[in-house]
Design a protein around this motif. Structure first.
Motif, mmCIF file in Angstrom:
data_model
loop_
_atom_site.group_PDB
_atom_site.id
_atom_site.type_symbol
_atom_site.label_atom_id
_atom_site.label_comp_id
_atom_site.label_asym_id
_atom_site.label_seq_id
_atom_site.Cartn_x
_atom_site.Cartn_y
_atom_site.Cartn_z
ATOM 1 N N ARG A 1 -1.613 7.367 3.013
ATOM 2 C CA ARG A 1 -2.959 7.875 2.710
ATOM 3 C C ARG A 1 -2.872 9.374 2.444
ATOM 4 N N SER B 1 0.858 -1.183 0.000
ATOM 5 C CA SER B 1 0.000 0.000 0.000
ATOM 6 C C SER B 1 0.895 1.234 0.000
ATOM 7 N N TYR C 1 -3.761 2.795 -4.732
ATOM 8 C CA TYR C 1 -3.957 1.426 -4.255
ATOM 9 C C TYR C 1 -5.270 0.865 -4.785
ATOM 10 N N LEU D 1 -0.965 -3.704 6.258
ATOM 11 C CA LEU D 1 -1.612 -3.010 5.148
ATOM 12 C C LEU D 1 -2.885 -2.303 5.589
ATOM 13 N N ASN E 1 1.214 -4.552 -7.146
ATOM 14 C CA ASN E 1 -0.164 -5.033 -7.039
ATOM 15 C C ASN E 1 -0.775 -5.459 -8.367
ATOM 16 N N LYS F 1 -6.012 -2.439 -7.360
ATOM 17 C CA LYS F 1 -6.835 -3.596 -7.016
ATOM 18 C C LYS F 1 -8.050 -3.718 -7.938
ATOM 19 N N LEU G 1 -6.474 6.915 -1.120
ATOM 20 C CA LEU G 1 -6.003 5.592 -1.541
ATOM 21 C C LEU G 1 -6.319 5.351 -3.009
ATOM 22 N N VAL H 1 3.444 0.652 -5.886
ATOM 23 C CA VAL H 1 2.138 0.040 -5.660
ATOM 24 C C VAL H 1 1.594 -0.577 -6.946
#
Length: 256
Positions: free
Chosen positions: A89, A86, A149, A185, A107, A153, A146, A103
């Motif tokens: 923020r 991650s 991130y 995370l 990811n 995802k 976020l 990231v």
């Protein structure tokens, strides 16, 4: 008995699944990038485990993981693309480029590389199943601070659904959705203690510890291997039920 590969298996939920799989008699190959952590874990795991360093952003590194697993165990039945990171923020325009790159490469590109290596190897061997790990953003939900991130995802979910339409014969792919799990995370990047305190109130309702979620996911990772499978721990009915019972459950997942 299955042979399972878990990327990012040296910590958090990944390590929890590794331990659960080993306890159930499966053979497991796991990887991470922290060599000191790998050296620390090696004597803790059984002989049914192969642990090595691998960088998921480098396809050749993951190919080496595949080759080492086949050399050691003869085959790979299940490959779990679990590695993930991650970032702080913070609004995207304040996020350092290197954090954003790390990231997305870990990811999303890591899942892409892992899927490519595993699917090619499984096609040549006659079959197998690939799991990709969902996270915040996979369902389209957005959280300020976020963006990177969540986008990574969301991309994993699209990638997996697309792969389900193009898998070679005998190979299948699916999504594992662990919900909120108490790892680094989950609480990463809260600069304001008050914001973290507010977040923990929600986490205490909806989140679970690794030792609760990992065995459940591990069992289904080797048994629910149909193409397009979507295994969810934190379902909508479960969310509703937890909020309704929160006043009497009063959990504290962060107590020392």
């Amino acid at each position: 008995m299955s042979t399972v590969v878990v990327t990012g298996g040296t910590r958090g939920l990944g390590l929890g699944m590794v331990r659960a799989l080993l306890e159930r008699g499966h053979r497991v190959a796991l990887c991470g990038t922290n060599t000191a952590r790998i050296d620390e874990l090696r004597p803790q795991l059984s002989e049914a485990a192969l642990i090595m360093s691998a960088d998921v952003t480098d396809r050749a590194s993951l190919q080496a993981l595949w080759d080492a697993t086949v050399d050691r165990f003869g085959k790979v039945d299940v490959w779990i693309n679990n590695a993930g990171v991650s970032h702080d923020r913070t609004p995207l325009w304040q996020l350092p480029a290197e954090q954003a790159r790390n990231v997305v490469e870990t990811n999303l590109l890591g899942v892409l590389h892992g899927s490519a290596v595993a699917m090619a190897g499984m096609a040549a061997a006659g079959g197998g199943h690939v799991w990709n790990m969902e996270g915040l953003g996979s369902d389209g939900r957005t959280v300020a601070g976020l963006a990177t991130y969540g986008a990574s995802k969301r991309g994993v979910t699209y990638l997996t659904n697309a792969l389900a339409k193009e898998v070679p014969a005998g190979v299948s792919v699916g999504l594992l959705s662990p919900g909120m799990v108490v790892t680094d995370l989950l609480t990463h990047g809260y600069a304001d203690p008050d914001e973290l305190a507010k977040a923990r109130k929600v986490f205490n309702i909806l989140a679970d510890k690794v030792e609760t979620v990992a065995p459940w996911l591990a069992e289904r990772a080797v048994s629910h291997t149909r193409n397009g499978a979507h295994v969810r721990w934190l379902t909508t009915p479960k969310v509703i039920g937890r909020f309704l019972t929160a006043p009497v459950r009063r959990r504290d997942l962060f107590a020392e």
